[in-house]
Design a protein around this motif. Structure first.
Motif, PDB file in Angstrom:
ATOM      1  N   SER A 162      59.752 -12.164  39.340  1.00  0.00           N
ATOM      2  CA  SER A 162      60.563 -11.094  38.767  1.00  0.00           C
ATOM      3  C   SER A 162      61.917 -11.674  38.374  1.00  0.00           C
ATOM      4  N   LEU A 163      62.338 -11.426  37.139  1.00  0.00           N
ATOM      5  CA  LEU A 163      63.626 -11.923  36.645  1.00  0.00           C
ATOM      6  C   LEU A 163      64.446 -10.772  36.090  1.00  0.00           C
ATOM      7  N   ASP A 164      65.605 -10.534  36.689  1.00  0.00           N
ATOM      8  CA  ASP A 164      66.555  -9.540  36.188  1.00  0.00           C
ATOM      9  C   ASP A 164      67.658 -10.282  35.444  1.00  0.00           C
ATOM     10  N   VAL A 165      67.836  -9.969  34.169  1.00  0.00           N
ATOM     11  CA  VAL A 165      68.819 -10.682  33.340  1.00  0.00           C
ATOM     12  C   VAL A 165      70.212 -10.606  33.956  1.00  0.00           C
ATOM     13  N   ASN A 166      70.666  -9.404  34.310  1.00  0.00           N
ATOM     14  CA  ASN A 166      71.941  -9.218  35.006  1.00  0.00           C
ATOM     15  C   ASN A 166      73.062 -10.070  34.399  1.00  0.00           C
ATOM     16  N   TYR A 167      73.318  -9.904  33.125  1.00  0.00           N
ATOM     17  CA  TYR A 167      74.332 -10.702  32.428  1.00  0.00           C
ATOM     18  C   TYR A 167      75.735 -10.326  32.890  1.00  0.00           C
ATOM     19  N   ARG A 168      76.544 -11.342  33.192  1.00  0.00           N
ATOM     20  CA  ARG A 168      77.944 -11.157  33.583  1.00  0.00           C
ATOM     21  C   ARG A 168      78.827 -11.991  32.664  1.00  0.00           C
ATOM     22  N   SER A 169      79.574 -11.314  31.811  1.00  0.00           N
ATOM     23  CA  SER A 169      80.392 -12.010  30.814  1.00  0.00           C
ATOM     24  C   SER A 169      81.509 -12.831  31.452  1.00  0.00           C
ATOM     25  N   LYS A 170      81.898 -12.507  32.693  1.00  0.00           N
ATOM     26  CA  LYS A 170      82.941 -13.271  33.368  1.00  0.00           C
ATOM     27  C   LYS A 170      82.423 -14.622  33.860  1.00  0.00           C
ATOM     28  N   LEU A 171      81.094 -14.799  33.874  1.00  0.00           N
ATOM     29  CA  LEU A 171      80.514 -16.037  34.376  1.00  0.00           C
ATOM     30  C   LEU A 171      80.087 -16.992  33.268  1.00  0.00           C
ATOM     31  N   TRP A 172      79.602 -16.451  32.136  1.00  0.00           N
ATOM     32  CA  TRP A 172      79.203 -17.318  31.031  1.00  0.00           C
ATOM     33  C   TRP A 172      79.137 -16.514  29.743  1.00  0.00           C
ATOM     34  N   SER A 173      79.084 -17.240  28.618  1.00  0.00           N
ATOM     35  CA  SER A 173      79.018 -16.586  27.318  1.00  0.00           C
ATOM     36  C   SER A 173      77.594 -16.126  27.040  1.00  0.00           C
ATOM     37  N   ARG A 174      77.433 -15.263  26.059  1.00  0.00           N
ATOM     38  CA  ARG A 174      76.099 -14.804  25.694  1.00  0.00           C
ATOM     39  C   ARG A 174      75.254 -15.973  25.177  1.00  0.00           C
ATOM     40  N   GLY A 175      75.877 -16.910  24.473  1.00  0.00           N
ATOM     41  CA  GLY A 175      75.145 -18.072  23.983  1.00  0.00           C
ATOM     42  C   GLY A 175      74.625 -18.935  25.122  1.00  0.00           C
ATOM     43  N   TYR A 187      58.531 -18.229  32.928  1.00  0.00           N
ATOM     44  CA  TYR A 187      57.886 -18.074  34.227  1.00  0.00           C
ATOM     45  C   TYR A 187      57.790 -16.624  34.686  1.00  0.00           C
ATOM     46  N   ALA A 188      58.443 -15.720  33.988  1.00  0.00           N
ATOM     47  CA  ALA A 188      58.573 -14.343  34.470  1.00  0.00           C
ATOM     48  C   ALA A 188      57.312 -13.523  34.218  1.00  0.00           C
ATOM     49  N   ASN A 189      56.802 -12.896  35.265  1.00  0.00           N
ATOM     50  CA  ASN A 189      55.755 -11.881  35.117  1.00  0.00           C
ATOM     51  C   ASN A 189      56.380 -10.524  34.823  1.00  0.00           C
ATOM     52  N   VAL A 190      57.510 -10.259  35.505  1.00  0.00           N
ATOM     53  CA  VAL A 190      58.251  -9.011  35.320  1.00  0.00           C
ATOM     54  C   VAL A 190      59.644  -9.363  34.843  1.00  0.00           C
ATOM     55  N   LEU A 191      60.010  -8.877  33.660  1.00  0.00           N
ATOM     56  CA  LEU A 191      61.342  -9.129  33.090  1.00  0.00           C
ATOM     57  C   LEU A 191      62.102  -7.814  33.097  1.00  0.00           C
ATOM     58  N   ILE A 192      63.260  -7.803  33.733  1.00  0.00           N
ATOM     59  CA  ILE A 192      64.068  -6.591  33.868  1.00  0.00           C
ATOM     60  C   ILE A 192      65.398  -6.803  33.154  1.00  0.00           C
ATOM     61  N   ALA A 193      65.783  -5.859  32.315  1.00  0.00           N
ATOM     62  CA  ALA A 193      67.034  -5.987  31.566  1.00  0.00           C
ATOM     63  C   ALA A 193      67.541  -4.612  31.176  1.00  0.00           C
ATOM     64  N   SER A 194      68.840  -4.494  31.025  1.00  0.00           N
ATOM     65  CA  SER A 194      69.384  -3.285  30.414  1.00  0.00           C
ATOM     66  C   SER A 194      69.134  -3.379  28.911  1.00  0.00           C
ATOM     67  N   ASP A 195      69.244  -2.260  28.208  1.00  0.00           N
ATOM     68  CA  ASP A 195      68.912  -2.282  26.791  1.00  0.00           C
ATOM     69  C   ASP A 195      69.808  -3.232  25.995  1.00  0.00           C
ATOM     70  N   ASP A 196      71.065  -3.415  26.418  1.00  0.00           N
ATOM     71  CA  ASP A 196      71.944  -4.317  25.683  1.00  0.00           C
ATOM     72  C   ASP A 196      71.780  -5.779  26.109  1.00  0.00           C
ATOM     73  N   GLU A 197      70.983  -6.032  27.157  1.00  0.00           N
ATOM     74  CA  GLU A 197      70.710  -7.407  27.583  1.00  0.00           C
ATOM     75  C   GLU A 197      69.454  -7.986  26.943  1.00  0.00           C
ATOM     76  N   LEU A 198      68.599  -7.131  26.417  1.00  0.00           N
ATOM     77  CA  LEU A 198      67.337  -7.611  25.850  1.00  0.00           C
ATOM     78  C   LEU A 198      67.516  -8.700  24.790  1.00  0.00           C
ATOM     79  N   PRO A 199      68.510  -8.588  23.877  1.00  0.00           N
ATOM     80  CA  PRO A 199      68.661  -9.641  22.870  1.00  0.00           C
ATOM     81  C   PRO A 199      68.934 -11.026  23.452  1.00  0.00           C
ATOM     82  N   LEU A 200      69.421 -11.095  24.691  1.00  0.00           N
ATOM     83  CA  LEU A 200      69.687 -12.395  25.308  1.00  0.00           C
ATOM     84  C   LEU A 200      68.391 -13.153  25.592  1.00  0.00           C
ATOM     85  N   VAL A 201      67.312 -12.429  25.841  1.00  0.00           N
ATOM     86  CA  VAL A 201      66.040 -13.074  26.167  1.00  0.00           C
ATOM     87  C   VAL A 201      64.998 -12.894  25.063  1.00  0.00           C
TER      88      VAL A 201
END
Length: 326
Positions: A162-175, A187-201
């Motif tokens: 299970s992989l949760d994107v959990n993007y934190r802009s204070k830790l790294w850039s979107r790129g 490797y992810a069987n289950v991919l979890i993301a908020s709707d605005d995080e989906l473009p990252l993956v």
């Protein structure tokens, strides 16, 4: 020999010092444990499953506090103490009724030194599922390698990843996040993301259509991820509910109508509810429904995880989240 657990997760847990008003005005601070992975660990443990958490803490009272709190929730702890580095700390202020701000003091923390040897110790005894987040991958090059190693090893050992994107802009850039997470998605069987995080993956031409037709863009991104081998694409939308895309269909569930007190940790609560039903052997609609219920408990109580429900408390809210297939 150590028995296999239902869920294994690893990452950084910090001490969270919470202020009920603006930090600049002073006032009393309350001490809590914060961390996406440990939030999920508590939620899954309270819902009846064995859980193991692995991480690195400093040889300090903050680290001791984290370990004691996690153990008190019945979580098996595999930790390393780093005598040269401190446990990470964050301050959280309730700036207004609707706005919470976090201030991190985690750069170079003990938790950011998580390495491959720590992962090897964490895997001893086995697990049915491994839960990872993009937060740990963002902490350092060393921890990024450890997370990818963990995902690859879990796949080799037949665990659900299970992989949760959990993007934190204070830790790294979107790129930076896009480049690193694209490797983990394999490797992810289950991919979890908020709707605005989906473009990252799920980078692609549909990103430009999100404003015109967000639902069509979400479907396109989910199909891309399913084509990459992901089995379940779980999309969190906060107050707008959540959805799951699979090869066999799409399901939606609204958020439960509760009085919102504190939204911090709500996404982790949803994830815990979802994964707990997966470990129970329940189907996708049931996973989605319990995720919504756990999320409702989280937003209607104070704290990252303190208000998360136990199995016998799931009906306390007196309401259920009906899932629909589209």
């Amino acid at each position: 020999m150590t028995a296999a657990v239902g869920l294994l997760t690893l990452g950084e847990s910090m001490v969270s010092l919470r202020c009920p008003g603006p930090l600049a005005a002073g006032g009393n601070l309350s001490m809590h444990v914060a961390g996406a992975e440990s939030n999920v660990a508590v939620g899954v443990a309270r819902l009846g499953h064995s859980v193991r958490w692995a991480g690195v803490v400093g040889a300090d009272p903050h680290g001791q506090f984290i370990l004691r709190q996690l153990r008190s929730e019945g979580i098996a702890v595999r930790h390393r103490e780093d005598a040269e580095r401190s446990t990470g700390v964050m301050f959280l202020e309730q700036r207004t009724a609707d706005v919470t701000r976090a201030f991190y003091y985690r750069a170079g923390s003990a938790g950011s030194t998580l390495g491959i040897e720590d992962v090897d110790r964490a895997f001893c005894g086995g697990a049915r599922a491994l839960h990872l987040t993009g937060i740990t991958a963002a902490l350092s090059v060393e921890s990024r390698r450890a997370v990818e190693y963990a995902a690859a090893r879990a796949t080799d050992e037949g665990m659900v990843v299970s992989l949760d994107v959990n993007y934190r802009s204070k830790l790294w850039s979107r790129g930076e996040a896009c480049a690193a997470l694209s490797q983990l998605v394999r490797y992810a069987n289950v991919l979890i993301a908020s709707d605005d995080e989906l473009p990252l993956v799920a980078p692609g031409p549909w990103a430009g259509t999100r404003e015109e037709d967000p639902d069509e863009a979400e479907v396109s991104m989910a199909e891309y991820l399913l084509d990459q081998g992901v089995e379940e694409v779980v999309v969190k939308r906060g107050a707008a509910g959540a959805g799951v895309h699979t090869a066999s269909g799409r399901w939606e569930a609204p958020a439960l109508p509760v009085t919102s007190i504190d939204t911090v940790g709500a996404g982790d609560a949803f994830t815990a509810g979802y994964l707990s039903v997966m470990l129970d052997g329940g189907d996708v609609p049931a996973r989605l429904q319990r995720g919504a219920i756990a999320g409702a408990f989280a937003v209607s109580t104070a704290g990252d995880w303190e208000g998360l429900p136990r199995t016998g408390e799931l009906g306390l809210l007196g309401i259920s989240s009906g899932t629909t297939q589209r």
